[in-house]
Motif scaffolding. Structure first.
Motif: not given
Length: 291
Positions: A197-203
């Motif tokens: 549900p929350r962004n998992t892309d560290p970029a």
């Protein structure tokens, strides 16, 4: 597995020919969804940086993997010359996207080392995006780095071995879209799908909007570095961005990590580089597959 129904939305695709390693697995994962596959390549069979590419082999394998009558060849001039490599890549992709846009509502843009394991999940998100007026679908991608001796893969992951999505560009864009950098289409409304549900892309910023969540196993599989030794040497020589890295060092690390997956995974919590953390995983969709 039952093949997904062809979508009511008219969908075409484009690919860039020159990297034959995973063509069958890639095109086979979505060929039933599309009406046409536009195949773009440099007419001199060279890369953006001017090195020879395996275009003939790629074209043969694309023709064998795609349904009869769906492939449209699009040769062009795609060596950088005075332009930057990124500008050259973007221009090639734009030409291919423009050709694939004819007679389509949407265009799928997957590279030939990317596999769509759950086409039905993608179709669901594409249908919602189309109805909501979005112009792009950003779908999560898993970066697979190497194949280990026991058939597992080393997957790029978070600090404590969590799933980490990546977004090199939207998986699909509305026909007629203008690309800004490579596959990206900045400034157009996206429907963004992630594995949490929350962004998992560290970029991307942590608070980046997530419109929908899919299970990890439905994310696109990126096999850029899952190759044989010979294919990795070719990648070193022809990569458009070869000058940006120390390939001798990187290949030595790649060999060691493939032989020592658990030691590699043990280093994830202490690695300062988010793109340099890995975990061993089983990928049922690719069991028995070879580059």
């Amino acid at each position: 597995m039952t093949a997904p129904e062809r979508p009511a939305i008219r969908l075409n695709a484009y690919v860039l020919a020159g990297d034959p390693a995973w063509i069958e697995a890639s095109i086979g994962s979505y060929a039933a969804l599309v009406d046409r596959i536009v195949v773009s390549y440099d007419r001199s069979h060279r890369s953006w940086s001017g090195h020879p590419l395996s275009v003939d082999e790629s074209l043969r394998r694309i023709a064998a993997a795609a349904p009869e009558g769906t492939v449209e060849l699009l040769p062009g001039d795609h060596v950088a010359g005075e332009r930057s490599l990124m500008a050259t890549e973007t221009a090639q992709r734009q030409a291919a996207l423009d050709a694939a846009s004819r007679g389509a509502d949407w265009v799928l843009q997957l590279d030939t080392d990317e596999v769509l394991p759950a086409p039905e999940a993608f179709l669901e998100q594409l249908t919602i995006a189309d109805a909501d007026g979005a112009d792009a679908v950003a779908f999560p991608l898993r970066n697979l780095y190497a194949m280990t001796g026991d058939g597992r893969f080393l997957e790029q992951c978070g600090r404590f071995w969590t799933t980490q999505a990546a977004y090199p560009g939207p998986i699909a864009v509305r026909a007629g879209t203008t690309l800004t950098v490579a596959r990206q289409a900045r400034g157009v409304p996206h429907r963004r799908v992630d594995v949490a549900p929350r962004n998992t892309d560290p970029a991307h910023p942590r608070d980046t909007t997530v419109d929908a969540v899919v299970p990890t196993e439905q994310a696109v599989l990126h096999l850029s570095w899952v190759r044989t030794e010979d294919q990795m040497r070719e990648k070193r020589d022809v990569s458009g961005y070869a000058a940006n890295r120390d390939w001798d060092r990187d290949l030595a690390r790649w060999r060691w990590r493939a032989r020592h997956p658990w030691l590699t995974a043990a280093g994830a919590p202490v690695s300062r580089k988010w793109w340099d953390r890995y975990r061993p995983v089983r990928v049922p969709r690719l069991e028995g597959a070879q580059p």
